[in-house]
Design a protein around this motif. Structure first.
Motif, mmCIF file in Angstrom:
data_model
loop_
_atom_site.group_PDB
_atom_site.id
_atom_site.type_symbol
_atom_site.label_atom_id
_atom_site.label_comp_id
_atom_site.label_asym_id
_atom_site.label_seq_id
_atom_site.Cartn_x
_atom_site.Cartn_y
_atom_site.Cartn_z
ATOM 1 N N THR A 6 -4.791 -5.262 -0.775
ATOM 2 C CA THR A 6 -3.957 -4.657 0.261
ATOM 3 C C THR A 6 -4.220 -5.241 1.640
ATOM 4 O OG1 THR A 6 -5.534 -2.858 0.649
ATOM 5 C CG2 THR A 6 -3.808 -2.489 -0.990
ATOM 6 N N TYR A 7 -5.374 -5.894 1.819
ATOM 7 C CA TYR A 7 -5.683 -6.423 3.153
ATOM 8 C C TYR A 7 -6.734 -7.517 3.033
ATOM 9 C CZ TYR A 7 -7.247 -6.643 8.015
ATOM 10 O OH TYR A 7 -7.569 -7.078 9.268
ATOM 11 N N ASP B 134 0.808 -1.210 0.000
ATOM 12 C CA ASP B 134 0.000 0.000 0.000
ATOM 13 C C ASP B 134 0.844 1.263 0.000
ATOM 14 O OD1 ASP B 134 0.836 0.103 2.626
ATOM 15 O OD2 ASP B 134 -1.155 -0.119 3.493
#
Length: 691
Positions: A506-507, A461
């Protein structure tokens, strides 16, 4: 229904009390000014509570050590949710609070703090001792959960998207806005944390509407609001957002909340709680709106508005614009699961909206107007329509004749340069193998000369936040794209490799993807997706054979976003020839290509149903891969996916299928070592099981 404030607590602010240090999470070890603030306002004596954490002793003692290293006397307060029936009444702990100059609450779950300090609806002796500490001038400090608990009511959960589209819910583990009673040390409004990083402006506005409070304060990570009497000072890495609902209007028919006064206070700025006014810090100068280099049009490359830092970036662009030509910035986000779109607009008001700049070119932005509109989504445009055709070639996402090597190590020689992306800072460029780092104009010049380019990042990120700059393609991204178009070779491995795609995970893991789906809301519970550099088509997920990554999250992301996916085993390298459209595996054990027919994907808040999502090995030229061995490897990926989401192999059944609670996976064998999967689950029941 508005939550009522405790009038006794409100009246406490009428007299002089000790300071509050409310930190927005991710309190970094090198934030010396924040550590100095803790030391100074506690007279160098702090009692640390790890109560919010599931590992209170470990987390609390870590903070004790950090404070002691800086010369602060610090001790651990052994109050946990589990021992609170006795420790919240413990005479030894009461004595320690009575002798300290301040307390610090770590992050975790703010409900653990509240349930530990408020029992049977009454303040415990330890909570009363904390109130007495502040009454005699002592410091109350806390980060993340330790920040949220300081207001009353306090925010418990919910992303911006869910808070606005679902509304108020009773269970903090349920999607939607969750509120509860707080401890009320800070009595001037709602407090939210991780604010810019997790794009929580929608959540804060929803919370203010529900509670009827005028002010909301959103503190970003590694940043604090220092509250002394009726004045707030911002200290830290970034800043704080203040939402003022004094003149806000809500139209139930249109779903729009408008005329919210929004101010961004940067490091050193202050906010007068009596006048409700933002004040610039020392040395900051008013930015003239009609400058020659001011922006004259809205962003041409806006990100989804609830992506990390996305709204803040657009706000900075508007603040540096010429209001005679450009006074409004608008962005939106769509949630395909709930069929809702949230549109966010920022408006600059002549002679009222003020922008200040300091010597570091950091902006303070006061008195802009925010509006949010929630409406049904146009589902025909809810997915990106980028689909490479099957399957020996791909359509380039970056026109030109260069080559992209996904998973490759940095080049050891030749005319080579490396772009190093860092959290919270501009990327630096250096010549390989060990040249001096350069920034800005020198860095861009170095990129234009290199034939081999390599990307490095510790966190993916750190790249995705810098794909755009003030709503336009970022300069380093443009330089890399230009070199690719000129025939250069671009490589990346690890975290940076993931950022090469059009979108980036990203997650989140497979469980998050199955249960909650995919979202571009940085504060969401599911799989969080951000815009990538766009040098290869689709989504790249490196090291799918390691840790919690697996193939599952890539499958769901590709299906729900309508994109192709590329998954790599550790050590594998994929070569994308952008001129010919060919994709080959140049080295390493295994890499796979994932794609789904959008007509066979049904994704909603209640259920997920995917038919025939393909997982195919990417073949290496002049290597005679055994199709049966490749197929076994594909089935092993499916088996690992099933294990990750709690599904077990169905015995006695023909074919390959796995069954779990409300989950069904079924594999089908295809040509050339490929397989396809059917994925089905009841999300409503599945998420209910974990609440």
């Amino acid at each position: 229904m508005a939550l009522r404030l405790n009038s006794r607590r409100r009246s406490e602010q009428q007299r002089k009390v000790g300071p509050l240090l409310i930190i927005g999470g991710r309190f970094e070890d090198d934030n010396h000014r924040l550590f100095k603030a803790v030391h100074y306002h506690s007279n160098g004596d702090v009692l640390v509570f790890g109560t919010a954490s599931g590992f209170p002793e470990e987390v609390g003692n870590s903070m004790v050590s950090d404070l002691q290293k800086r010369g602060t006397r610090a001790a651990f307060a052994d109050l946990t949710l589990e021992n609170s029936p006795t420790m919240a009444f413990d005479s030894g702990l009461l004595q320690a609070i009575g002798q300290t100059g301040g307390v610090y609450f770590t992050g975790g779950d703010q409900l653990r703090i509240w349930h530990s300090l408020v029992q049977d609806g009454e303040d415990t002796p330890v909570l009363q001792a904390l109130r007495d500490l502040r009454a005699r001038g002592g410091l109350i400090a806390g980060s993340s959960a330790g920040a949220a608990m300081q207001s009353d009511p306090m925010l418990l959960g919910g992303s911006s998207l869910d808070s606005l589209t679902i509304g108020l819910v009773n269970d903090p583990d349920t999607p939607g806005l969750s509120l509860g009673p707080g401890l009320g040390f800070f009595e001037h409004g709602l407090v939210d944390q991780h604010f810019i990083e997790r794009a929580r402006v929608g959540r804060l506005v929803a919370g203010l509407r529900q509670t009827g409070q005028r002010f909301g304060f959103g503190i970003d990570e590694n940043t604090a609001m220092l509250v002394r009497d009726d004045l707030i000072e911002v200290i830290g890495e970034t800043g704080m957002v203040v939402a003022d609902m004094a003149h806000a209007r809500h139209d139930p028919e249109s779903g729009e909340t408008s005329d919210i006064r929004l101010s961004y206070l940067d490091d050193g700025d202050q906010f007068d709680l009596v006048k409700g006014k933002a004040l610039p810090g020392p040395g900051k100068r008013l930015l003239r709106p009609g400058r020659a280099n001011a922006f004259r049009s809205p962003a041409d490359m806006p990100r989804d508005v609830f992506g990390a830092n996305a709204l803040h970036e657009l706000w900075q662009r508007l603040a540096q614009g010429n209001p005679a030509f450009y006074a409004v910035e608008t962005a939106q986000v769509t949630d395909p699961r709930s069929s809702a779109t949230v549109q966010v607009s920022l408006r600059r008001r002549p002679r009222v909206s003020l922008v200040y700049r300091d010597a570091r070119s950091r902006l303070s932005m006061f008195n802009f107007l925010l509006s949010l509109r929630v409406s049904a989504a146009d589902m025909a445009h809810a997915k990106l329509e980028i689909r490479p055709e099957p399957r020996s070639k791909i359509r380039s996402a970056s026109a030109g004749g260069g080559t992209v090597l996904v998973g490759a190590e940095p080049p050891a020689s030749g005319n080579s340069a490396e772009a190093i992306y860092r959290r919270g800072a501009d990327p630096v460029i250096r010549k390989l193998p060990n040249g001096k780092p350069h920034e800005r104009s020198q860095a861009l010049h170095l990129l234009t000369q290199a034939e081999n380019l390599h990307l490095t990042a510790d966190l993916r990120d750190s790249i995705t936040h810098r794909v755009t700059h003030l709503g336009q393609s970022a300069p380093v991204r443009d330089a890399l794209r230009a070199r690719l178009q000129g025939g250069a070779v671009l490589s990346a491995n690890g975290e940076a490799a993931a950022a090469l795609g059009q979108e980036v995970i990203t997650y989140g893991d497979a469980n998050a993807a199955i249960r909650w789906g995919v979202s571009s809301d940085a504060g969401g519970e599911g799989l969080v997706i951000e815009r990538g550099l766009g040098f290869v088509p689709g989504i790249v997920d490196p090291e799918i054979n390691k840790g919690t990554a697996g193939i599952g999250r890539l499958l769901v992301a590709c299906a729900e976003r309508g994109l192709d996916g590329w998954g790599l085993y550790s050590g594998a390298v994929l070569r994308f020839d952008l001129a010919s459209g060919n994709v080959t595996r140049t080295s390493g054990p295994l890499a796979v290509h994932v794609w789904a027919d959008p007509d066979k994907v049904r994704s909603a808040k209640e259920h997920l149903d995917i038919r025939d999502i393909h997982i195919a090995p990417v073949l290496a030229p002049e290597v005679n891969d055994d199709p049966e061995a490749l197929q076994r490897a594909m089935l092993e990926l499916a088996e690992n996916f099933a294990a990750e989401i709690g599904a077990e192999r169905e015995r006695g059944q023909s074919g390959f299928s796995w069954m779990g609670d409300e989950i069904l996976l079924r594999a089908h064998l295809r040509d050339r070592g490929a397989i396809s999967l059917d994925v089905s689950c009841n999300r409503t029941r599945l998420t209910a099981d974990i609440r």
